[in-house]
Design an enzyme around this catalytic site. Structure first.
Site, PDB file in Angstrom:
ATOM      1  CB  SER A 115      -0.955  -0.040   1.205  1.00 17.02           C
ATOM      2  OG  SER A 115      -1.966   0.928   1.106  1.00 17.02           O
ATOM      3  CG  ASP A 168      -7.421  -2.653  -2.621  1.00 14.14           C
ATOM      4  OD1 ASP A 168      -8.010  -1.936  -1.789  1.00 14.14           O
ATOM      5  OD2 ASP A 168      -6.182  -2.794  -2.637  1.00 14.14           O
ATOM      6  CG  HIS A 199      -5.824  -2.389   0.905  1.00 16.02           C
ATOM      7  ND1 HIS A 199      -5.195  -2.059  -0.280  1.00 16.02           N
ATOM      8  CD2 HIS A 199      -5.153  -1.723   1.874  1.00 16.02           C
ATOM      9  CE1 HIS A 199      -4.192  -1.230  -0.035  1.00 16.02           C
ATOM     10  NE2 HIS A 199      -4.150  -1.021   1.260  1.00 16.02           N
TER      11      HIS A 199
END
Length: 220
Positions: A115, A168, A199
């Site tokens: 991320s 996600d 995610h």
């Protein structure tokens, strides 16, 4: 700053993986991946999981949390925290330099991130002059596109593995695809993989990461 989490899979490591965690997490977040990768007993790798310092994050109402940079918005047109991104990229480079000073060849150092941490890994990997082994970018995107265009090192053989979840809700897969296409247009060849996950990280992804690391670090 807190000392990073360091796990060595064998004595006298001759390779290193430096992984930056995601927003609000810390270096312990990806600690379990070392055993999950099930690497060969002969592999001596130093895994380094640094901790981001707390800072206010705009999209979270200015709440202070571990972050590599401030996030002003996830829209591609939103302003980016260039100072914060460059500060964290310099920190990642410092960890790379420390491993080289410790005797590990740059060609055996992988930089990685999930991320927000993956954004730092991508930006650092494309702009560093150090001939690292590759970049592992998980559920992420490339920030500072104009700056990357101007500063990338043109190393078309740089191994890059980008992985994203098709479900996600935090960073849509389209954002990863846009970054993939942008980097490809700069002349790099990206290995791209998606999985039906949110995610997060899934088992199939771990298997793919293992195979990629085995190849790029010449493990057997």
């Amino acid at each position: 700053m807190r000392d990073p989490v360091i796990i060595e899979t064998g004595p006298n490591p001759d390779a290193a993986v430096i992984l930056f965690h995601g927003l609000g997490a810390d270096g312990h977040d990806f600690e379990p991946i070392v055993s999950e990768l099930n690497l060969p007993a002969s592999a001596a790798i130093r895994f380094i999981f640094p901790h981001a310092a707390p800072r206010p994050v705009t999209i979270n109402g200015g709440m202070s949390m571990p972050a590599w940079f401030d996030i002003l918005g996830l829209d591609r047109t939103a302003a980016a925290d260039e100072a914060g991104i460059r500060e964290s990229a310099a920190l990642m480079q410092r960890y790379v330099d420390e491993q080289i000073s410790a005797g590990i060849a740059p060609e055996r150092i992988v930089i990685a991130g999930f991320s927000q941490g993956g954004a730092i890994a991508l930006f650092t990997g494309l702009t560093t002059s150090t001939p690292i082994a590759g970049v592992l970018a998980l559920s992420t995107y490339l920030p500072l596109l104009d700056q990357t265009t101007a500063e990338h090192q043109g190393r078309s053989d740089l191994p890059i593995l980008m992985v994203h979840g098709t479900q996600d809700p935090v960073l849509p897969v389209s954002l990863g695809e846009q970054s993939r296409d942008f980097i490809n247009n700069l002349g790099y060849q990206i290995q791209w993989q998606t999985y039906p996950m949110p995610h997060s990280v899934c088992y199939e992804e771990i298997v793919a990461i293992r195979a990629w690391l085995m190849s790029k670090l010449s493990l057997s």
